[in-house]
Design a protein around this motif. Structure first.
Motif, PDB file in Angstrom:
ATOM      1  N   LYS A  84     -20.835   9.815-154.210  1.00 51.62           N
ATOM      2  CA  LYS A  84     -19.740  10.667-153.703  1.00 51.62           C
ATOM      3  C   LYS A  84     -19.193  11.590-154.786  1.00 51.62           C
ATOM      4  O   LYS A  84     -18.660  12.647-154.488  1.00 51.62           O
ATOM      5  CB  LYS A  84     -18.609   9.808-153.125  1.00 51.62           C
ATOM      6  CG  LYS A  84     -19.006   8.926-151.971  1.00 51.62           C
ATOM      7  CD  LYS A  84     -19.460   9.696-150.778  1.00 51.62           C
ATOM      8  CE  LYS A  84     -19.763   8.740-149.626  1.00 51.62           C
ATOM      9  NZ  LYS A  84     -20.696   9.254-148.677  1.00 51.62           N
ATOM     10  N   GLN A  85     -19.325  11.194-156.051  1.00 48.79           N
ATOM     11  CA  GLN A  85     -18.829  12.004-157.159  1.00 48.79           C
ATOM     12  C   GLN A  85     -19.828  13.069-157.607  1.00 48.79           C
ATOM     13  O   GLN A  85     -19.509  13.911-158.430  1.00 48.79           O
ATOM     14  CB  GLN A  85     -18.482  11.100-158.344  1.00 48.79           C
ATOM     15  CG  GLN A  85     -17.335  10.168-158.062  1.00 48.79           C
ATOM     16  CD  GLN A  85     -17.103   9.171-159.180  1.00 48.79           C
ATOM     17  OE1 GLN A  85     -17.535   9.367-160.305  1.00 48.79           O
ATOM     18  NE2 GLN A  85     -16.420   8.087-158.856  1.00 48.79           N
ATOM     19  N   MET A  86     -21.030  13.031-157.062  1.00 44.54           N
ATOM     20  CA  MET A  86     -22.083  13.961-157.467  1.00 44.54           C
ATOM     21  C   MET A  86     -21.742  15.373-157.016  1.00 44.54           C
ATOM     22  O   MET A  86     -21.423  15.611-155.858  1.00 44.54           O
ATOM     23  CB  MET A  86     -23.423  13.532-156.860  1.00 44.54           C
ATOM     24  CG  MET A  86     -24.567  14.452-157.190  1.00 44.54           C
ATOM     25  SD  MET A  86     -26.086  13.881-156.366  1.00 44.54           S
ATOM     26  CE  MET A  86     -27.220  15.151-156.926  1.00 44.54           C
ATOM     27  N   GLY A  87     -21.832  16.320-157.930  1.00 41.88           N
ATOM     28  CA  GLY A  87     -21.655  17.729-157.593  1.00 41.88           C
ATOM     29  C   GLY A  87     -23.005  18.343-157.264  1.00 41.88           C
ATOM     30  O   GLY A  87     -24.053  17.769-157.566  1.00 41.88           O
ATOM     31  N   ASP A  88     -23.008  19.469-156.634  1.00 40.29           N
ATOM     32  CA  ASP A  88     -24.242  20.205-156.323  1.00 40.29           C
ATOM     33  C   ASP A  88     -25.264  19.386-155.550  1.00 40.29           C
ATOM     34  O   ASP A  88     -26.459  19.421-155.838  1.00 40.29           O
ATOM     35  CB  ASP A  88     -24.907  20.751-157.603  1.00 40.29           C
ATOM     36  CG  ASP A  88     -24.057  21.812-158.252  1.00 40.29           C
ATOM     37  OD1 ASP A  88     -23.309  22.492-157.527  1.00 40.29           O
ATOM     38  OD2 ASP A  88     -24.139  21.951-159.478  1.00 40.29           O
ATOM     39  N   CYS A 102     -32.178  12.611-151.107  1.00 39.04           N
ATOM     40  CA  CYS A 102     -33.293  13.102-151.914  1.00 39.04           C
ATOM     41  C   CYS A 102     -33.327  12.326-153.233  1.00 39.04           C
ATOM     42  O   CYS A 102     -32.411  11.564-153.548  1.00 39.04           O
ATOM     43  CB  CYS A 102     -33.197  14.599-152.150  1.00 39.04           C
ATOM     44  SG  CYS A 102     -31.888  15.073-153.286  1.00 39.04           S
ATOM     45  N   VAL A 103     -34.367  12.539-154.013  1.00 37.67           N
ATOM     46  CA  VAL A 103     -34.545  11.824-155.272  1.00 37.67           C
ATOM     47  C   VAL A 103     -33.352  12.047-156.207  1.00 37.67           C
ATOM     48  O   VAL A 103     -32.840  11.100-156.810  1.00 37.67           O
ATOM     49  CB  VAL A 103     -35.862  12.235-155.963  1.00 37.67           C
ATOM     50  CG1 VAL A 103     -35.960  11.630-157.347  1.00 37.67           C
ATOM     51  CG2 VAL A 103     -37.059  11.816-155.133  1.00 37.67           C
ATOM     52  N   CYS A 104     -32.891  13.295-156.317  1.00 36.53           N
ATOM     53  CA  CYS A 104     -31.790  13.568-157.253  1.00 36.53           C
ATOM     54  C   CYS A 104     -30.517  12.816-156.862  1.00 36.53           C
ATOM     55  O   CYS A 104     -29.771  12.355-157.725  1.00 36.53           O
ATOM     56  CB  CYS A 104     -31.532  15.063-157.392  1.00 36.53           C
ATOM     57  SG  CYS A 104     -30.921  15.889-155.920  1.00 36.53           S
ATOM     58  N   GLU A 105     -30.263  12.680-155.570  1.00 42.22           N
ATOM     59  CA  GLU A 105     -29.085  11.934-155.124  1.00 42.22           C
ATOM     60  C   GLU A 105     -29.231  10.449-155.469  1.00 42.22           C
ATOM     61  O   GLU A 105     -28.280   9.805-155.911  1.00 42.22           O
ATOM     62  CB  GLU A 105     -28.880  12.118-153.619  1.00 42.22           C
ATOM     63  CG  GLU A 105     -28.457  13.526-153.261  1.00 42.22           C
ATOM     64  CD  GLU A 105     -28.477  13.787-151.776  1.00 42.22           C
ATOM     65  OE1 GLU A 105     -27.441  14.254-151.260  1.00 42.22           O
ATOM     66  OE2 GLU A 105     -29.515  13.540-151.116  1.00 42.22           O
ATOM     67  N   LEU A 106     -30.440   9.915-155.264  1.00 49.29           N
ATOM     68  CA  LEU A 106     -30.666   8.512-155.599  1.00 49.29           C
ATOM     69  C   LEU A 106     -30.613   8.280-157.107  1.00 49.29           C
ATOM     70  O   LEU A 106     -30.118   7.244-157.560  1.00 49.29           O
ATOM     71  CB  LEU A 106     -31.999   8.033-155.022  1.00 49.29           C
ATOM     72  CG  LEU A 106     -31.977   7.832-153.511  1.00 49.29           C
ATOM     73  CD1 LEU A 106     -33.384   7.733-152.955  1.00 49.29           C
ATOM     74  CD2 LEU A 106     -31.161   6.602-153.141  1.00 49.29           C
ATOM     75  N   MET A 107     -31.085   9.243-157.889  1.00 49.06           N
ATOM     76  CA  MET A 107     -30.996   9.132-159.348  1.00 49.06           C
ATOM     77  C   MET A 107     -29.531   8.995-159.773  1.00 49.06           C
ATOM     78  O   MET A 107     -29.192   8.158-160.611  1.00 49.06           O
ATOM     79  CB  MET A 107     -31.610  10.360-160.025  1.00 49.06           C
ATOM     80  CG  MET A 107     -33.110  10.419-159.975  1.00 49.06           C
ATOM     81  SD  MET A 107     -33.778  12.017-160.536  1.00 49.06           S
ATOM     82  CE  MET A 107     -32.930  12.270-162.079  1.00 49.06           C
TER      83      MET A 107
END
Length: 116
Positions: free
Chosen positions: A103-107, A31-36
């Motif tokens: 990979k370090q992204m939470g939530d 999704c956009v937030c993951e790509l951001m």
């Protein structure tokens, strides 16, 4: 819009579009937030580039609640798939830092499990 080598390579000439496509290919869908997070870019820039890739037919999207997930279009011409497969072999060098940030992204958004 018909996919031609010229339109494909023009799209891939932009770093954000190239990395977005390779990240989506590596992760199946994002999704956009993951790509951001992965690209360390702001939402309007990421969304604009995703819209361009979707308009060219390189990506398709699906809505799940508040999320819109993007994945590589399964109906791409075979020559585009061959190029993407070749790029995927080199993706560790191209997007390794981006994958690490992702990979370090939470939530991260939950995806609905596909029913068998």
């Amino acid at each position: 819009m018909k996919m031609t080598p010229l339109t494909f390579f023009k799209a891939m000439a932009d770093d954000t579009r190239l990395r977005s496509l390779l990240l989506i290919q590596a992760e199946t869908e994002l999704c956009v937030c993951e790509l951001m997070t992965a690209l360390d870019e702001i939402q309007p820039k990421v969304s604009r580039h995703l819209a361009q890739l979707r308009k060219l037919g390189l990506l398709v999207d699906r809505r799940q609640g508040q999320w819109v997930f993007y994945r590589v279009n399964p109906e791409l011409p075979s020559w585009v798939n061959e190029v993407l497969m070749t790029l995927a072999k080199q993706q560790n060098e191209i997007i390794k830092d981006n994958l690490s940030q992702l990979k370090q992204m939470g939530d991260r958004p939950e995806r609905t499990k596909k029913c068998c």
